[in-house]
Design a protein around this motif. Structure first.
Motif, PDB file in Angstrom:
ATOM      1  N   ARG A 150      67.686  99.022  -2.087  1.00 25.10           N
ATOM      2  CA  ARG A 150      68.935  99.286  -1.815  1.00 25.10           C
ATOM      3  C   ARG A 150      68.799  99.591   0.033  1.00 25.10           C
ATOM      4  N   GLY A 151      69.520  98.990   0.531  1.00 28.54           N
ATOM      5  CA  GLY A 151      69.304  98.719   1.923  1.00 28.54           C
ATOM      6  C   GLY A 151      68.979  97.658   2.843  1.00 28.54           C
ATOM      7  N   GLY A 152      68.945  97.982   4.300  1.00 27.53           N
ATOM      8  CA  GLY A 152      68.255  96.630   5.048  1.00 27.53           C
ATOM      9  C   GLY A 152      66.658  96.750   4.897  1.00 27.53           C
ATOM     10  N   LEU A 153      66.607  95.445   5.499  1.00 24.89           N
ATOM     11  CA  LEU A 153      65.016  95.219   5.772  1.00 24.89           C
ATOM     12  C   LEU A 153      65.007  94.060   6.535  1.00 24.89           C
ATOM     13  N   TRP A 154      65.484  94.510   7.994  1.00 26.37           N
ATOM     14  CA  TRP A 154      65.135  93.588   8.893  1.00 26.37           C
ATOM     15  C   TRP A 154      63.813  93.122   8.828  1.00 26.37           C
ATOM     16  N   ASN A 155      62.501  93.322   8.880  1.00 24.11           N
ATOM     17  CA  ASN A 155      61.576  92.690   8.855  1.00 24.11           C
ATOM     18  C   ASN A 155      61.622  91.392   8.086  1.00 24.11           C
ATOM     19  N   LEU A 156      62.395  91.039   6.800  1.00 28.50           N
ATOM     20  CA  LEU A 156      62.065  90.093   6.072  1.00 28.50           C
ATOM     21  C   LEU A 156      62.754  88.700   7.013  1.00 28.50           C
ATOM     22  N   HIS A 157      64.450  89.383   7.543  1.00 26.28           N
ATOM     23  CA  HIS A 157      65.741  88.742   8.239  1.00 26.28           C
ATOM     24  C   HIS A 157      65.958  88.957   9.177  1.00 26.28           C
ATOM     25  N   LEU A 158      65.485  89.904  10.315  1.00 29.27           N
ATOM     26  CA  LEU A 158      65.585  90.071  11.459  1.00 29.27           C
ATOM     27  C   LEU A 158      67.225  89.747  12.112  1.00 29.27           C
ATOM     28  N   ASP A 159      67.913  90.200  11.232  1.00 25.77           N
ATOM     29  CA  ASP A 159      69.725  89.498  10.941  1.00 25.77           C
ATOM     30  C   ASP A 159      70.472  90.853  10.141  1.00 25.77           C
ATOM     31  N   PHE A 160      71.523  91.294  10.799  1.00 27.86           N
ATOM     32  CA  PHE A 160      72.198  92.316  10.106  1.00 27.86           C
ATOM     33  C   PHE A 160      72.869  92.170   8.598  1.00 27.86           C
ATOM     34  N   PHE A 212      61.836  97.611  16.449  1.00 31.62           N
ATOM     35  CA  PHE A 212      61.253  98.651  16.154  1.00 31.62           C
ATOM     36  C   PHE A 212      61.644  98.965  15.141  1.00 31.62           C
ATOM     37  N   TYR A 213      63.040  98.995  14.354  1.00 28.37           N
ATOM     38  CA  TYR A 213      64.083  99.636  12.912  1.00 28.37           C
ATOM     39  C   TYR A 213      63.401  98.312  12.102  1.00 28.37           C
ATOM     40  N   SER A 214      62.442  97.947  11.625  1.00 31.91           N
ATOM     41  CA  SER A 214      62.606  97.046  10.863  1.00 31.91           C
ATOM     42  C   SER A 214      61.001  97.997   9.824  1.00 31.91           C
ATOM     43  N   GLY A 215      60.940  97.402   8.778  1.00 35.35           N
ATOM     44  CA  GLY A 215      59.191  97.871   7.724  1.00 35.35           C
ATOM     45  C   GLY A 215      58.517  97.426   8.437  1.00 35.35           C
ATOM     46  N   VAL A 216      58.483  96.750   8.900  1.00 35.43           N
ATOM     47  CA  VAL A 216      56.868  96.323   9.396  1.00 35.43           C
ATOM     48  C   VAL A 216      56.401  97.219  11.290  1.00 35.43           C
ATOM     49  N   VAL A 217      57.347  97.025  11.922  1.00 31.86           N
ATOM     50  CA  VAL A 217      57.457  97.635  13.298  1.00 31.86           C
ATOM     51  C   VAL A 217      58.054  99.133  13.340  1.00 31.86           C
ATOM     52  N   LYS A 218      57.904 100.008  12.621  1.00 30.10           N
ATOM     53  CA  LYS A 218      58.498 101.564  12.760  1.00 30.10           C
ATOM     54  C   LYS A 218      58.902 102.175  13.662  1.00 30.10           C
ATOM     55  N   LYS A 219      59.402 102.956  13.253  1.00 29.47           N
ATOM     56  CA  LYS A 219      60.157 104.309  14.423  1.00 29.47           C
ATOM     57  C   LYS A 219      60.331 105.180  13.562  1.00 29.47           C
ATOM     58  N   THR A 220      60.837 106.423  14.814  1.00 28.06           N
ATOM     59  CA  THR A 220      60.957 107.641  13.671  1.00 28.06           C
ATOM     60  C   THR A 220      61.962 107.191  12.728  1.00 28.06           C
ATOM     61  N   ALA A 221      61.923 108.197  12.172  1.00 25.97           N
ATOM     62  CA  ALA A 221      63.370 108.251  10.910  1.00 25.97           C
ATOM     63  C   ALA A 221      64.536 108.769  10.940  1.00 25.97           C
ATOM     64  N   GLY A 222      65.884 107.779  11.223  1.00 28.48           N
ATOM     65  CA  GLY A 222      66.858 108.609  12.225  1.00 28.48           C
ATOM     66  C   GLY A 222      66.998 108.217  13.016  1.00 28.48           C
ATOM     67  N   SER A 223      66.495 107.428  14.071  1.00 27.07           N
ATOM     68  CA  SER A 223      66.482 107.283  15.349  1.00 27.07           C
ATOM     69  C   SER A 223      67.481 106.055  15.678  1.00 27.07           C
ATOM     70  N   ASN A 224      67.967 104.991  14.621  1.00 23.13           N
ATOM     71  CA  ASN A 224      68.793 104.222  15.020  1.00 23.13           C
ATOM     72  C   ASN A 224      69.666 104.648  15.831  1.00 23.13           C
ATOM     73  N   ARG A 225      70.693 105.198  16.016  1.00 27.48           N
ATOM     74  CA  ARG A 225      72.051 105.193  16.652  1.00 27.48           C
ATOM     75  C   ARG A 225      72.648 104.574  15.843  1.00 27.48           C
ATOM     76  N   LYS A 226      72.918 103.397  15.730  1.00 24.68           N
ATOM     77  CA  LYS A 226      74.349 102.457  15.835  1.00 24.68           C
ATOM     78  C   LYS A 226      74.338 102.791  13.752  1.00 24.68           C
ATOM     79  N   ASP A 227      73.157 102.788  13.311  1.00 25.66           N
ATOM     80  CA  ASP A 227      72.181 103.020  11.535  1.00 25.66           C
ATOM     81  C   ASP A 227      73.211 104.146  11.606  1.00 25.66           C
ATOM     82  N   VAL A 228      74.693 104.699  10.983  1.00 30.65           N
ATOM     83  CA  VAL A 228      74.712 105.650  10.764  1.00 30.65           C
ATOM     84  C   VAL A 228      76.288 105.366  10.223  1.00 30.65           C
ATOM     85  N   ASP A 260      69.999 104.923   9.189  1.00 28.33           N
ATOM     86  CA  ASP A 260      69.135 104.058   8.447  1.00 28.33           C
ATOM     87  C   ASP A 260      69.222 103.569   7.339  1.00 28.33           C
ATOM     88  N   MET A 261      71.259 103.318   6.768  1.00 25.62           N
ATOM     89  CA  MET A 261      71.092 102.353   5.212  1.00 25.62           C
ATOM     90  C   MET A 261      71.409 101.409   5.869  1.00 25.62           C
TER      91      MET A 261
END
Length: 188
Positions: free
Chosen positions: A149-159, A106-122, A129-130
């Protein structure tokens, strides 16, 4: 926007780090959303329910023009990295430890969620969302090749592929489902 204090910051790839000075600046708390972009670019269309999602399919020059209309600009590579890493050169906005759980799509670039909603990515400064969501244009690069810059989880689905020091070069006219941006502004 969040104020990032001026000072020294560790930037660069692992094993090739360097310390640079970055002047104080402001940066958007999260990526520019569809609704925010649509307020400035009247022709921007997005699907129902996606107003709060990061805007994507925007070229470097379109992102730059949007920021200028907000009396801002794209962040430099060093500014983006300081906002993400803090002053201690962390690998991820939350620290140096790889997260135990894989990122949720849900936090990837393909399956989007509201910007800023990932509580861990701060980041240490409160910038969100950096390490995930979408790649982001920066003002770094030259000519037709610009840096994202930034992560692209839909490509790798891995931190592992969402480190604060990761960067990619793309042609400035690139438009992708997983490519957005945020704005910055000098503090002076």
């Amino acid at each position: 926007m969040i104020e990032i204090p001026g000072g020294e910051v560790v930037v660069g790839d692992e094993g090739k780090e360097r310390t640079v000075h970055v002047d104080a600046f402001f940066i958007d708390e999260h990526e520019v959303t569809n609704a925010e972009y649509g307020e400035v670019v009247a022709t921007h269309e997005y699907r129902e329910g996606a107003a709060g999602h990061p805007v994507t399919h925007v070229t470097f020059h379109e992102a730059q023009a949007y920021c200028e209309k907000r009396k801002a600009r794209l962040p430099t590579g060093d500014e983006w990295e300081k906002a993400a890493r803090g002053t201690d050169g962390r690998l991820y906005p939350w620290g140096n430890t790889l997260a135990r759980r894989k990122p949720h799509p849900f936090y990837s670039g393909v399956v989007k969620k509201t910007a800023g909603s990932n509580r861990k990515d701060v980041s240490p400064y409160g910038v969100r969302d950096m390490a995930g969501s979408v790649w982001e244009w920066t003002d770094a690069g030259d000519g037709d090749q610009r840096e994202t810059r930034g992560g692209l989880w839909n490509l790798h689905l891995d931190f592992e592929y969402s480190k604060t020091l990761d960067r990619n070069r793309l042609p400035a006219d690139s438009r992708f489902l997983f490519l957005g941006f945020r704005c910055a502004r000098s503090a002076n």
